[in-house]
Design an enzyme around this catalytic site. Structure first.
Site, mmCIF file in Angstrom:
data_model
loop_
_atom_site.group_PDB
_atom_site.id
_atom_site.type_symbol
_atom_site.label_atom_id
_atom_site.label_comp_id
_atom_site.label_asym_id
_atom_site.label_seq_id
_atom_site.Cartn_x
_atom_site.Cartn_y
_atom_site.Cartn_z
ATOM 1 N N LYS A 92 0.816 -1.222 0.000
ATOM 2 C CA LYS A 92 0.000 0.000 0.000
ATOM 3 C C LYS A 92 0.850 1.272 0.000
ATOM 4 O O LYS A 92 0.481 2.280 -0.587
ATOM 5 C CB LYS A 92 -0.933 0.014 1.216
ATOM 6 C CG LYS A 92 -1.959 -1.106 1.228
ATOM 7 C CD LYS A 92 -3.240 -0.672 0.608
ATOM 8 C CE LYS A 92 -4.288 -1.744 0.379
ATOM 9 N NZ LYS A 92 -4.329 -2.912 1.213
ATOM 10 N N GLU A 114 -9.991 6.272 2.845
ATOM 11 C CA GLU A 114 -10.880 5.240 3.358
ATOM 12 C C GLU A 114 -10.001 4.059 3.761
ATOM 13 O O GLU A 114 -8.897 3.902 3.236
ATOM 14 C CB GLU A 114 -11.860 4.795 2.266
ATOM 15 C CG GLU A 114 -11.316 3.731 1.283
ATOM 16 C CD GLU A 114 -10.151 4.177 0.406
ATOM 17 O OE1 GLU A 114 -9.945 5.396 0.272
ATOM 18 O OE2 GLU A 114 -9.427 3.310 -0.127
ATOM 19 N N SER A 381 1.778 -9.807 -0.915
ATOM 20 C CA SER A 381 1.413 -8.392 -0.870
ATOM 21 C C SER A 381 1.644 -7.748 0.488
ATOM 22 O O SER A 381 1.816 -6.531 0.585
ATOM 23 C CB SER A 381 -0.052 -8.213 -1.285
ATOM 24 O OG SER A 381 -0.890 -9.065 -0.522
#
Ligand SMILES: *Cc1c(COP(=O)(O)O)cnc(C)c1O
Length: 400
Positions: A92, A114, A381
């Site tokens: 991220k 969000e 990830s």
């Protein structure tokens, strides 16, 4: 940028994408698009971005040969792209660090985001602290109680976390609330959206910031194997880590790309988030894409053991990949995922995020049939530390 048929025309990927937003937001979206187009491809911006990727995020992340997993599966050679080693524990940050640079170019003083599991919220709070900007994160009340540690992390980083009590009190409601805030505060606020979804230009912007994963992996696998991989595997929530890995291989049609969605309790139970297995095309949160909706067009509740894949929509470019058969989409159930979570931990000493464990589960399930001469890259990830509480509930045999 590559101009093949995957590429965008007027904010659309084929019939998908678009900007289905209130008129007041068009000004903000255009501003983001303009600043991106103006700066992203300049050597100065790339140099600055790269500096943060190296010194702050810890890139390049390793490409690791998983020898014991490879032996166990008795099929292809398996490599892991270690996004779990990136700062804040997941991919991220690649996107948030890029978007904060754009926010500074636009002179914005306030950042909103969000978050579902809290990973994107943490990555956003992190870069807001880095840039010295005010940060507000919208999070469903339900998710806040499931992910209390991440709520605390965001607060520790100086962000304000606002509970969202509407709808199912989860990610989609948090995103609706963030869009609402943006309408009111467009002048001083930049919205850092966390995946390749939402209205144009986010699907392009976030993809471009995540492409570093595949760019590095390509170079690393050639160094290690002297050739390109045969198969790429990644989990698909909104679709940012998978597109990040796949994109620089899209012109290599011979390379299989497998996206793994959340199969939850099984497709037949309806409790899952496998958009391509059962979804229909519709418009949701700013874009046209495949999504889980009922016959009246209402968004279905989704279920997954991993909060990061628990979302009814998927990035619009994935919908085009699906229709064009450029990427194969499959799913792993919660049970298969928990098995993979435990197996990777015990074979390699790497505790993956539950999201990433979906990708590992696919290779455990089908890898043996792919052949020993093949080379596979699985995108890890994120790391699993955030999931320990959740895993304790589901793996009681480890409680002694
Ligand atoms: C958020 C998240 C995902 C899902 O999001 P994508 O946009 O599909 O990548 C997957 N893995 C981890 C570790 C995450 O935090």
């Amino acid at each position: 940028m590559n101009n093949s048929k995957h590429e965008l025309e007027n904010g659309h990927f084929g019939q998908f994408g678009g900007q289905f937003v209130p008129e007041t937001l068009m000004v903000a979206l255009n501003e983001v698009e303009d600043v991106f187009n103006r700066y992203f491809h300049t050597p100065e911006f790339q140099k600055e971005l790269n500096k943060y990727y190296i010194d702050y995020v810890g890139r390049p992340t390793a490409l690791y040969f998983a020898e014991r997993l490879t032996e166990h599966i008795n099929g292809p050679k398996i490599y892991l792209k270690r996004e779990d080693l990136a700062h804040t524990g997941a991919h991220k940050i690649n996107n948030t660090v890029g978007q904060i640079l754009l926010a500074k170019k636009m002179g914005k003083k306030r950042i909103i985001a969000e978050t579902g599991a809290g990973q994107h919220g943490v990555a956003t709070a992190t870069v807001a602290a880095l840039a010295g900007l005010e940060c507000v994160v919208y999070m469903g009340e339900e998710d806040m109680s499931r992910q209390a540690i991440n709520v605390f992390r965001m607060r520790l980083l100086g962000a304000k976390v606002i509970p969202v009590t509407s709808g199912s009190k989860t990610l989609k409601d948090a995103m609706s609330e963030a869009l609402r805030d943006w309408v009111t505060n467009v002048r001083n606020t930049h919205y850092i959206l966390g995946t390749v979804g939402g209205p144009h230009p986010y699907p392009v912007l976030v993809r471009e910031f995540q492409r570093v994963i595949g760019r590095e992996a390509k170079k690393q696998i050639i160094e290690k194997e002297g050739k390109l991989p045969d198969i790429l595997v990644a989990c698909v929530g909104g679709g940012s880590n998978s597109i990040g890995l796949f994109y620089d291989f899209m012109d290599n049609k011979e390379i299989r790309k497998i996206g793994v969605e959340a199969g939850g309790l099984g497709i037949e139970t309806g409790k899952h988030a496998a958009r391509f297995a059962t979804g229909k095309i519709g418009v949701f949160q700013g874009a046209k894409s495949y999504l889980l909706q009922d016959d009246a067009g209402q968004i279905n509740l989704t279920h997954s053991v991993s909060a990061g894949l628990d979302y009814a929509g998927v990035g619009p470019q994935h919908s085009l990949f699906y229709d064009n058969k450029d990427v194969e989409y499959t799913y792993a159930t919660d049970d298969e995922t928990l098995h993979a979570f435990k197996l990777l931990s015990q074979l390699e000493g790497i505790i993956p995020a539950l999201e990433s464990a979906h990708a590992v589960a696919e290779v455990i399930k089908n890898g043996a049939s792919w052949g020993k001469d093949k080379v596979v890259i699985i995108n890890i990830s994120g790391r699993g530390d955030k999931d320990i509480d959740q895993a304790r509930k589901f793996l009681p045999e480890l409680e002694g």
